[in-house]
Design an enzyme around this catalytic site. Structure first.
Site, PDB file in Angstrom:
ATOM      1  N   HIS A 109       0.853  -1.203   0.000  1.00 27.87           N
ATOM      2  CA  HIS A 109       0.000   0.000   0.000  1.00 27.87           C
ATOM      3  C   HIS A 109       0.882   1.243   0.000  1.00 27.87           C
ATOM      4  O   HIS A 109       1.994   1.245   0.533  1.00 27.87           O
ATOM      5  CB  HIS A 109      -0.885   0.045   1.247  1.00 27.87           C
ATOM      6  CG  HIS A 109      -1.765  -1.149   1.435  1.00 27.87           C
ATOM      7  ND1 HIS A 109      -2.816  -1.430   0.602  1.00 27.87           N
ATOM      8  CD2 HIS A 109      -1.752  -2.141   2.364  1.00 27.87           C
ATOM      9  CE1 HIS A 109      -3.426  -2.534   1.026  1.00 27.87           C
ATOM     10  NE2 HIS A 109      -2.794  -2.993   2.079  1.00 27.87           N
TER      11      HIS A 109
ATOM     12  N   SER B 216      -5.838   1.343   5.537  1.00 30.19           N
ATOM     13  CA  SER B 216      -6.443   1.802   6.787  1.00 30.19           C
ATOM     14  C   SER B 216      -7.144   3.141   6.628  1.00 30.19           C
ATOM     15  O   SER B 216      -8.036   3.473   7.407  1.00 30.19           O
ATOM     16  CB  SER B 216      -5.386   1.891   7.886  1.00 30.19           C
ATOM     17  OG  SER B 216      -4.380   2.815   7.521  1.00 30.19           O
TER      18      SER B 216
ATOM     19  N   HIS C 208     -10.230  -6.832   1.725  1.00 35.98           N
ATOM     20  CA  HIS C 208      -9.418  -5.981   2.602  1.00 35.98           C
ATOM     21  C   HIS C 208     -10.281  -4.951   3.314  1.00 35.98           C
ATOM     22  O   HIS C 208     -10.814  -4.046   2.687  1.00 35.98           O
ATOM     23  CB  HIS C 208      -8.335  -5.272   1.784  1.00 35.98           C
ATOM     24  CG  HIS C 208      -7.104  -4.956   2.581  1.00 35.98           C
ATOM     25  ND1 HIS C 208      -7.150  -4.314   3.800  1.00 35.98           N
ATOM     26  CD2 HIS C 208      -5.790  -5.210   2.346  1.00 35.98           C
ATOM     27  CE1 HIS C 208      -5.921  -4.192   4.269  1.00 35.98           C
ATOM     28  NE2 HIS C 208      -5.077  -4.725   3.418  1.00 35.98           N
TER      29      HIS C 208
ATOM     30  N   GLU D 201       3.148  -6.723   2.577  1.00 33.79           N
ATOM     31  CA  GLU D 201       2.422  -5.544   3.086  1.00 33.79           C
ATOM     32  C   GLU D 201       3.389  -4.536   3.706  1.00 33.79           C
ATOM     33  O   GLU D 201       3.128  -3.951   4.736  1.00 33.79           O
ATOM     34  CB  GLU D 201       1.325  -5.935   4.084  1.00 33.79           C
ATOM     35  CG  GLU D 201       0.258  -4.858   4.232  1.00 33.79           C
ATOM     36  CD  GLU D 201      -0.932  -5.277   5.084  1.00 33.79           C
ATOM     37  OE1 GLU D 201      -0.769  -6.144   5.936  1.00 33.79           O
ATOM     38  OE2 GLU D 201      -2.021  -4.711   4.887  1.00 33.79           O
TER      39      GLU D 201
HETATM   40 ZN   LIG Z   1      -3.055  -4.546   3.247  1.00 30.95          ZN
END
Ligand SMILES: [Zn+2]
Length: 340
Positions: A8, A72, A177, A283
């Site tokens: 990300h 997030s 996700h 990640e």
């Molecule tokens: Zn992730």
């Protein structure tokens, strides 16, 4: 080559987050949630990548990352449909710029505009834009846009079907996700993420989704949540609930990544789950950024754990590359276009 299927943009330029903060403030004040986006230079973007993801990729010996907006902060529970759409488009456009600057190192996966109670059909247009116009190869699908309250239907419900139909037509997979948690019982990355991974798998087990969509593909991240550890429970439940064996009922369509941050966890994953169902992922730079005092290495340096496995080299190549090219056909096409 070594393809990390799970990264990300957690280091996006500050102006991007400033825009988001202003947007959510504007929503609360009844103002414009689709205001002009600040100008961010290519050099600013290069800086955030070269000193973080690109540096770590090189240090750890990987070649490419399947890259999506920070999970997030998708925060689908914040604001409303218009807020989510405007934010999502900005996030995806920023990923496109990273891919444009580093086309051999990053390939895009999109965030989706989702909001609690809003039909998933409203997310189809952004998926189409990202795949057909921006060249992205997949999406992150949030099974709980309420942020930890699970107010929507399970992933196997027909309410999701319009989106799955378009995913199938575009031949793109989704990583299941979730985003931030607004339920104080669930820490976002420590509980909400792992709960959601496990929950999605159990929903697939209970349902009949892949009978209706035999070509649909999901990556369940973070090593499949608690599933590999409790594999006997899930095989037993499939039997008790009158479902076919998991190998044919779920595992033709579901893949786990290797975002498990210690060697015994990776050992178990590979012992329990077929190697064709495992995609390399780290990640990074993500939820767990520190160095493990027991090993002296970063927790999220997951390539190291796979390197240490006593499995055939051919199996490692499938996990590092072959499986990703199979699960993301558009990635395979991009790589072939680059002569790789
Ligand atoms: Zn992730």
């Amino acid at each position: 080559m070594i393809i990390d299927c799970h990264g990300h943009y957690t280091t996006a330029p500050g102006a991007h987050d400033v825009w988001r903060t202003a947007q959510t403030a504007a929503f609360k004040a009844g103002g414009d949630v689709n205001a002009a986006y600040p100008s961010i230079s290519d050099d600013e973007i290069r800086d955030t990548i070269e000193h973080n993801q690109l540096r770590l990729l090189r240090e750890r010996g990987a070649d490419m990352t399947v890259f999506s907006p920070r999970a997030s902060t998708m925060a689908h529970h914040v604001g409303n449909e218009a807020v989510s759409l405007a934010w999502t488009r900005r996030c995806n456009d920023l990923i496109k710029r990273v891919v444009g600057l580093f086309p051999r190192t990053f390939v895009g996966v999109c965030q989706l505009p989702q909001s609690p109670g809003i039909p998933i059909s409203h997310s189809v247009a952004e998926l189409e834009r990202c795949v057909t116009e921006l060249g992205f190869i997949g999406c992150n699908l949030n099974p709980d846009p309420s942020g930890g309250h699970w107010t929507g239907p399970p992933l196997t419900d027909r309410a999701w079907y319009p989106f799955y139909e378009r995913m199938t037509e575009l031949d793109v997979p989704a990583m299941v996700h979730v985003s931030g948690s607004c339920n104080a019982n669930f820490h976002a990355t420590g509980a909400h993420y792992i709960n959601a991974d496990t929950t999605a798998f159990m929903q697939f087990l209970q349902g009949d989704l892949f009978r209706n969509f035999p070509a649909l593909r999901f990556i369940i991240p973070h090593g499949g949540g608690a599933v590999p550890y409790h594999w006997g429970r899930y095989r037993g439940l499939a039997d008790m609930l009158g479902r076919p064996p998991l190998r044919e009922h779920v595992m033709r369509n579901v893949f786990f990544d290797t975002c498990v941050y210690h060697q015994p966890g990776i050992d178990l994953l590979f012992r329990v789950i077929d190697v064709d169902n495992i995609l390399f992922g780290s990640e990074m730079v993500g939820a767990v950024r520190g160095i493990d005092p027991e090993t002296g290495h970063h927790f999220d340096d997951t390539k190291r754990y796979i390197d240490a496995l006593a499995i055939p080299e051919a199996d490692k190549r499938r996990v590092f590359e072959g499986n990703a090219r199979r699960v993301y056909p558009r990635l395979d096409a991009i790589l072939k276009g680059q002569g790789r």
